[in-house]
Scaffold this active site. Structure first.
Site, short mmCIF file in Angstrom:
data_model
loop_
_atom_site.label_atom_id
_atom_site.label_comp_id
_atom_site.label_asym_id
_atom_site.label_seq_id
_atom_site.Cartn_x
_atom_site.Cartn_y
_atom_site.Cartn_z
N SER A 55 -15.14 -3.54 4.88
CA SER A 55 -15.55 -2.86 3.64
C SER A 55 -15.22 -3.70 2.40
O SER A 55 -15.91 -3.56 1.38
CB SER A 55 -14.95 -1.46 3.55
OG SER A 55 -13.54 -1.46 3.55
N GLY A 56 -14.20 -4.52 2.45
CA GLY A 56 -13.98 -5.56 1.45
C GLY A 56 -13.63 -5.12 0.04
O GLY A 56 -13.73 -5.92 -0.88
N GLY A 57 -13.29 -3.84 -0.15
CA GLY A 57 -12.95 -3.39 -1.50
C GLY A 57 -14.05 -2.52 -2.11
O GLY A 57 -13.92 -2.06 -3.25
N SER A 106 -16.26 -1.75 10.82
CA SER A 106 -14.87 -2.02 11.20
C SER A 106 -14.07 -1.99 9.90
O SER A 106 -13.52 -3.00 9.47
CB SER A 106 -14.75 -3.37 11.90
OG SER A 106 -13.38 -3.62 12.16
N GLU A 108 -14.09 -12.75 12.11
CA GLU A 108 -14.26 -12.20 10.76
C GLU A 108 -14.24 -13.29 9.69
O GLU A 108 -13.17 -13.71 9.23
CB GLU A 108 -13.14 -11.18 10.47
CG GLU A 108 -13.26 -10.58 9.08
CD GLU A 108 -12.21 -9.51 8.76
OE1 GLU A 108 -11.26 -9.34 9.55
OE2 GLU A 108 -12.34 -8.87 7.71
N LYS A 138 -17.65 -9.79 12.57
CA LYS A 138 -17.21 -8.87 11.49
C LYS A 138 -17.43 -9.54 10.14
O LYS A 138 -16.51 -10.18 9.61
CB LYS A 138 -15.74 -8.49 11.70
CG LYS A 138 -15.17 -7.61 10.60
CD LYS A 138 -13.87 -6.96 11.02
CE LYS A 138 -13.23 -6.20 9.88
NZ LYS A 138 -12.12 -5.35 10.32
N ARG A 144 -9.76 -0.26 4.46
CA ARG A 144 -9.56 0.60 3.28
C ARG A 144 -10.58 1.74 3.19
O ARG A 144 -10.23 2.86 2.82
CB ARG A 144 -9.62 -0.26 2.01
CG ARG A 144 -8.38 -1.09 1.81
CD ARG A 144 -8.61 -2.20 0.83
NE ARG A 144 -9.43 -3.27 1.39
CZ ARG A 144 -9.80 -4.36 0.74
NH1 ARG A 144 -9.44 -4.50 -0.52
NH2 ARG A 144 -10.51 -5.30 1.33
N ARG A 200 0.85 -1.22 0.00
CA ARG A 200 0.00 0.00 0.00
C ARG A 200 0.87 1.26 0.00
O ARG A 200 0.57 2.24 -0.68
CB ARG A 200 -0.92 0.01 1.23
CG ARG A 200 -1.87 -1.18 1.29
CD ARG A 200 -3.34 -0.82 1.17
NE ARG A 200 -4.11 -2.00 0.83
CZ ARG A 200 -4.80 -2.74 1.69
NH1 ARG A 200 -4.84 -2.41 2.96
NH2 ARG A 200 -5.45 -3.80 1.29
P1 13P Z 1 -11.41 -3.71 4.71
O1 13P Z 1 -12.48 -2.84 5.31
O2 13P Z 1 -10.40 -2.97 3.91
O3 13P Z 1 -12.00 -4.91 4.00
O4 13P Z 1 -10.55 -4.27 5.92
C1 13P Z 1 -11.18 -4.73 7.04
C2 13P Z 1 -10.33 -5.76 7.66
O5 13P Z 1 -10.03 -5.67 8.83
C3 13P Z 1 -9.89 -6.89 6.84
O6 13P Z 1 -9.41 -7.91 7.66
#
Ligand code: 13P
Length: 325
Positions: free
Chosen positions: A259-261, A287, A175, A217, A290, A31
């Site tokens: 958020s997952g992308g 939570s 998660e 999560k 990105r 990143r």
């Molecule tokens: P993102 O919101 O970027 O998907 O990251 C959350 C996270 O903790 C991934 O393990």
């Protein structure tokens, strides 16, 4: 000292959410390189300092998840990161998994590792000031995936991790991420998310994980990022809430989405739309990784002169998500 139930509630209450700043060294390095910053220990430290010292973050952020290297680093004023977070009124979390590795016998699928020695690591993290932990499992959709093997292996790991955290004094953030990669439909994501969450709560029960001492999560239920038929925000929000109502016991204090992308704006709009889907037994919060820190990293780009501007951008994202709640 707060009980684990109190910590779990504190993480998801008062319109606040959790910030994920726990990228592994290799993910954080790429990143940083992506915005032209050399991937050194010091630059990773500086970037994490920018995040945690953002003025007013405590109004919208209850906890920050750190990686092992950051937990051992110090701010430029000499304070250890977990001590500084305590001074700011923010709970310190620690990512304890050691990453998703190829699962034997399951082409294209992964299982998250990190159980060996976890009891001892949890004890050390508690002594360093951590209050909660995170373990991320990933599930892929597509071409006959996920396999039953991958689902079983991943929920087993999550449940063993959660049990060890509760035994040792950390609230586990559990998660199970159904990935957005691929062209699958909203309905396919809903089906797989349902299967995974059912399997997860069966396994958590088997391992005697206490629901009131954890935070879930999950992914939001959305179409794959290459799906030509992208749902309206309200559809994705309603489908997500319906899926969670079917699968998540009411004893869980809160659900904090990854958020997952998704773009930061779309993740926030989904979160806002879900608050209008009727009364819910758990808190619904964020939570994000990105979707919270991405725009700030883009603004900073390693330039001291853009430090304050980057903090303002982060603060803006955090406030927008708190408002969406
Ligand atoms: P993102 O919101 O970027 O998907 O990251 C959350 C996270 O903790 C991934 O393990």
């Amino acid at each position: 000292m707060a009980t684990l139930t109190e910590v779990a509630h504190a993480l998801v209450s008062d319109r606040r959410g959790v910030l994920a700043a726990d990228e592994s060294i290799s993910t954080m390095s790429s990143r940083l390189e992506g915005v032209g910053v050399a991937p050194t220990d010091e630059n990773r430290r500086t970037y994490r300092e920018l995040i945690v010292t953002t003025p007013g973050l405590v109004d919208s952020i209850s906890g920050i998840i750190l990686a092992d290297d950051t937990l051992r680093q110090r701010l430029s004023d000499g304070r250890a990161f977990p001590d500084a977070l305590a001074d700011f009124g923010i709970l310190a979390g620690i990512k304890v998994d050691t990453g998703a590795k190829p699962l034997a016998g399951a082409e294209g699928e992964k299982v998250t590792e990190g159980l060996d020695g976890l009891r001892e690591r949890v004890a050390e993290y508690v002594s360093m000031g951590a209050s909660f932990a995170k373990w991320r499992a990933v599930i892929s959709i597509g071409n006959g995936l996920p396999s039953a093997r991958a689902v079983r292996a991943n929920v087993h790991g999550l449940a063993r991790y959660a049990g060890l955290c509760q035994e040792g004094g950390l609230v586990p953030i559990v998660e199970p991420e159904v990935l957005m990669d691929g062209d699958h439909s909203l309905a396919q994501c809903q089906h797989v998310t349902r299967v995974v969450l059912r399997a997860l709560f069966d396994e958590l029960a088997l391992m005697q994980v206490k629901l009131d001492e954890m935070v879930l999560k999950p992914n939001m239920v959305v179409a794959g990022k290459d799906c030509p038929d992208q749902p309206e925000v309200d559809d994705a929000a309603q489908t997500t809430v319906d899926t969670l109502r079917e699968t998540v016991p009411s004893g869980v204090p809160g659900i904090a989405f990854l958020s997952g992308g998704q773009s930061p704006e779309l993740a926030t709009r989904h979160l806002g739309a879900m608050q209008n889907c009727g009364s819910l037994p758990w808190e619904l919060t964020y939570s994000f990784g990105r979707a919270l820190v991405g725009p700030a990293l883009e603004t900073w780009r390693g330039d001291d002169d853009r430090w304050e501007a980057a903090q303002k951008v982060l603060s803006g994202r955090a406030v927008a998500n708190a408002a969406a709640r």
